[in-house]
Design a protein around this motif. Structure first.
Motif, PDB file in Angstrom:
ATOM      1  N   PRO A 157       0.829  -1.211   0.000  1.00  0.00           N
ATOM      2  CA  PRO A 157       0.000   0.000   0.000  1.00  0.00           C
ATOM      3  C   PRO A 157       0.860   1.256   0.000  1.00  0.00           C
ATOM      4  N   PRO A 158       0.271   2.393  -0.356  1.00  0.00           N
ATOM      5  CA  PRO A 158       1.021   3.657  -0.271  1.00  0.00           C
ATOM      6  C   PRO A 158       1.353   3.978   1.177  1.00  0.00           C
ATOM      7  N   ALA A 159       2.422   4.731   1.369  1.00  0.00           N
ATOM      8  CA  ALA A 159       2.788   5.162   2.718  1.00  0.00           C
ATOM      9  C   ALA A 159       1.755   6.160   3.227  1.00  0.00           C
ATOM     10  N   ALA A 160       1.420   6.054   4.491  1.00  0.00           N
ATOM     11  CA  ALA A 160       0.484   7.006   5.096  1.00  0.00           C
ATOM     12  C   ALA A 160       1.134   8.378   5.180  1.00  0.00           C
ATOM     13  N   ALA A 161       0.308   9.416   5.111  1.00  0.00           N
ATOM     14  CA  ALA A 161       0.824  10.785   5.170  1.00  0.00           C
ATOM     15  C   ALA A 161       1.606  11.000   6.462  1.00  0.00           C
ATOM     16  N   GLY A 162       2.831  11.461   6.319  1.00  0.00           N
ATOM     17  CA  GLY A 162       3.661  11.745   7.485  1.00  0.00           C
ATOM     18  C   GLY A 162       4.366  10.536   8.062  1.00  0.00           C
ATOM     19  N   ALA A 163       4.084   9.348   7.519  1.00  0.00           N
ATOM     20  CA  ALA A 163       4.712   8.133   8.051  1.00  0.00           C
ATOM     21  C   ALA A 163       5.968   7.815   7.249  1.00  0.00           C
ATOM     22  N   PRO A 164       7.034   7.383   7.918  1.00  0.00           N
ATOM     23  CA  PRO A 164       8.263   7.049   7.198  1.00  0.00           C
ATOM     24  C   PRO A 164       8.142   5.694   6.500  1.00  0.00           C
ATOM     25  N   GLY A 165       8.584   5.623   5.259  1.00  0.00           N
ATOM     26  CA  GLY A 165       8.600   4.356   4.540  1.00  0.00           C
ATOM     27  C   GLY A 165       7.221   3.833   4.198  1.00  0.00           C
ATOM     28  N   HIS A 166       7.186   2.580   3.745  1.00  0.00           N
ATOM     29  CA  HIS A 166       5.941   1.939   3.345  1.00  0.00           C
ATOM     30  C   HIS A 166       5.522   0.891   4.368  1.00  0.00           C
ATOM     31  N   PRO A 167       4.216   0.679   4.522  1.00  0.00           N
ATOM     32  CA  PRO A 167       3.766  -0.450   5.345  1.00  0.00           C
ATOM     33  C   PRO A 167       4.224  -1.755   4.696  1.00  0.00           C
ATOM     34  N   PRO A 168       4.327  -2.831   5.471  1.00  0.00           N
ATOM     35  CA  PRO A 168       4.717  -4.119   4.880  1.00  0.00           C
ATOM     36  C   PRO A 168       3.701  -4.570   3.829  1.00  0.00           C
ATOM     37  N   ALA A 169       4.168  -5.345   2.883  1.00  0.00           N
ATOM     38  CA  ALA A 169       3.289  -5.838   1.821  1.00  0.00           C
ATOM     39  C   ALA A 169       2.476  -7.031   2.304  1.00  0.00           C
ATOM     40  N   LEU A 170       1.278  -7.153   1.770  1.00  0.00           N
ATOM     41  CA  LEU A 170       0.504  -8.378   1.936  1.00  0.00           C
ATOM     42  C   LEU A 170       1.031  -9.384   0.923  1.00  0.00           C
ATOM     43  N   ASP A 197      -1.407 -14.900   6.645  1.00  0.00           N
ATOM     44  CA  ASP A 197      -1.871 -14.120   7.794  1.00  0.00           C
ATOM     45  C   ASP A 197      -1.042 -12.843   7.924  1.00  0.00           C
ATOM     46  N   ALA A 198      -1.729 -11.749   8.207  1.00  0.00           N
ATOM     47  CA  ALA A 198      -1.071 -10.455   8.402  1.00  0.00           C
ATOM     48  C   ALA A 198      -1.894  -9.657   9.404  1.00  0.00           C
ATOM     49  N   PRO A 199      -1.280  -8.692  10.079  1.00  0.00           N
ATOM     50  CA  PRO A 199      -2.049  -7.857  11.010  1.00  0.00           C
ATOM     51  C   PRO A 199      -3.246  -7.211  10.311  1.00  0.00           C
ATOM     52  N   ILE A 200      -4.367  -7.158  11.020  1.00  0.00           N
ATOM     53  CA  ILE A 200      -5.577  -6.576  10.437  1.00  0.00           C
ATOM     54  C   ILE A 200      -5.335  -5.128  10.017  1.00  0.00           C
ATOM     55  N   ALA A 201      -4.526  -4.406  10.794  1.00  0.00           N
ATOM     56  CA  ALA A 201      -4.221  -3.018  10.439  1.00  0.00           C
ATOM     57  C   ALA A 201      -3.563  -2.937   9.065  1.00  0.00           C
ATOM     58  N   GLN A 202      -2.797  -3.958   8.723  1.00  0.00           N
ATOM     59  CA  GLN A 202      -2.131  -3.995   7.415  1.00  0.00           C
ATOM     60  C   GLN A 202      -3.153  -4.161   6.290  1.00  0.00           C
ATOM     61  N   TRP A 203      -4.190  -4.965   6.540  1.00  0.00           N
ATOM     62  CA  TRP A 203      -5.257  -5.126   5.556  1.00  0.00           C
ATOM     63  C   TRP A 203      -6.016  -3.817   5.364  1.00  0.00           C
ATOM     64  N   TYR A 204      -6.295  -3.132   6.479  1.00  0.00           N
ATOM     65  CA  TYR A 204      -6.965  -1.836   6.374  1.00  0.00           C
ATOM     66  C   TYR A 204      -6.125  -0.856   5.554  1.00  0.00           C
ATOM     67  N   ALA A 205      -4.810  -0.890   5.740  1.00  0.00           N
ATOM     68  CA  ALA A 205      -3.926   0.034   5.022  1.00  0.00           C
ATOM     69  C   ALA A 205      -3.997  -0.179   3.518  1.00  0.00           C
ATOM     70  N   VAL A 206      -4.276  -1.419   3.101  1.00  0.00           N
ATOM     71  CA  VAL A 206      -4.395  -1.718   1.671  1.00  0.00           C
ATOM     72  C   VAL A 206      -5.790  -1.394   1.153  1.00  0.00           C
TER      73      VAL A 206
END
Length: 204
Positions: A135-148, A169-178
């Protein structure tokens, strides 16, 4: 002398034109879908040919034709797709970066990814590979979230492609980020738990 040169040039031009027409006709015959076969339009320069999708898939994943796709770039409605051939697989990799698509279940706003990679290798009519979605990096966050990440396999027939997908399996927050990166609560909520995904679908 000039007349002779002109005749030679006209002759060469006629040969080139004839050769080009012959190549288009050969491609049209070789790629033409059989009755009832899954078909799609294939642009070849200014010409659009109707081609059998199973034939195209078999060509693209064959060890004698696949290497010719290495380094090719396709402009699609989802985003630019870069192709690469891995001889060790042997397998074809398609990378869409950036990539976006509308998922009806998630509304009209497209799901956007910084990077989507899919590999495909073929054994007769069985296909398999891996996939990853960053997913794209969140505004103000360093780097990219891990890939699914996940694996897929499928069975190719003349009429369709039946696909099974198994996402790790991946953290639910990671799914939301995508899937819903613009959800306001995502930036401040503490989301626990993990989620995997298994699904099946058929194309077309």
């Amino acid at each position: 002398m000039k007349k002779t040169l002109r005749v030679v040039l006209y002759g060469l031009l006629a040969l080139v034109v004839t050769g080009g027409v012959a190549l288009v006709l050969i491609a049209k015959i070789a790629l033409a879908p059989a009755k009832g076969e899954w078909a799609a339009e294939l642009p070849i320069g200014p010409i659009r040919l109707e081609a059998g999708v199973p034939t195209l898939v078999r060509l693209a994943t064959s060890p004698w034709f696949g290497p010719h796709l290495d380094g090719r770039r396709l402009d699609t409605r989802f985003g630019p797709v870069q192709l690469a051939w891995n001889e060790a697989g042997p397998q074809l990799e398609a990378r869409c970066a950036p990539c976006s698509a509308v998922v009806a279940a998630l509304g009209a706003k497209p799901v956007r990814l910084d990077d989507l990679r899919v590999t495909v290798r073929r054994d007769a009519d069985r296909l398999a590979g891996e996939l990853s979605a960053t997913p794209p990096a969140a505004a103000g966050a360093p780097g990219h979230p891990p890939a699914l990440t996940g694996r897929w396999d499928g069975k190719l027939s003349q009429r369709d492609l039946q696909v099974n997908v198994d996402m790790a399996d991946a953290p639910i927050a990671q799914w939301y980020a995508v899937l819903v990166p613009d959800m306001p609560e995502l930036q401040r909520a503490q989301i626990g738990g993990t989620l995997g995904l298994r699904g099946q679908f058929t194309q077309p």
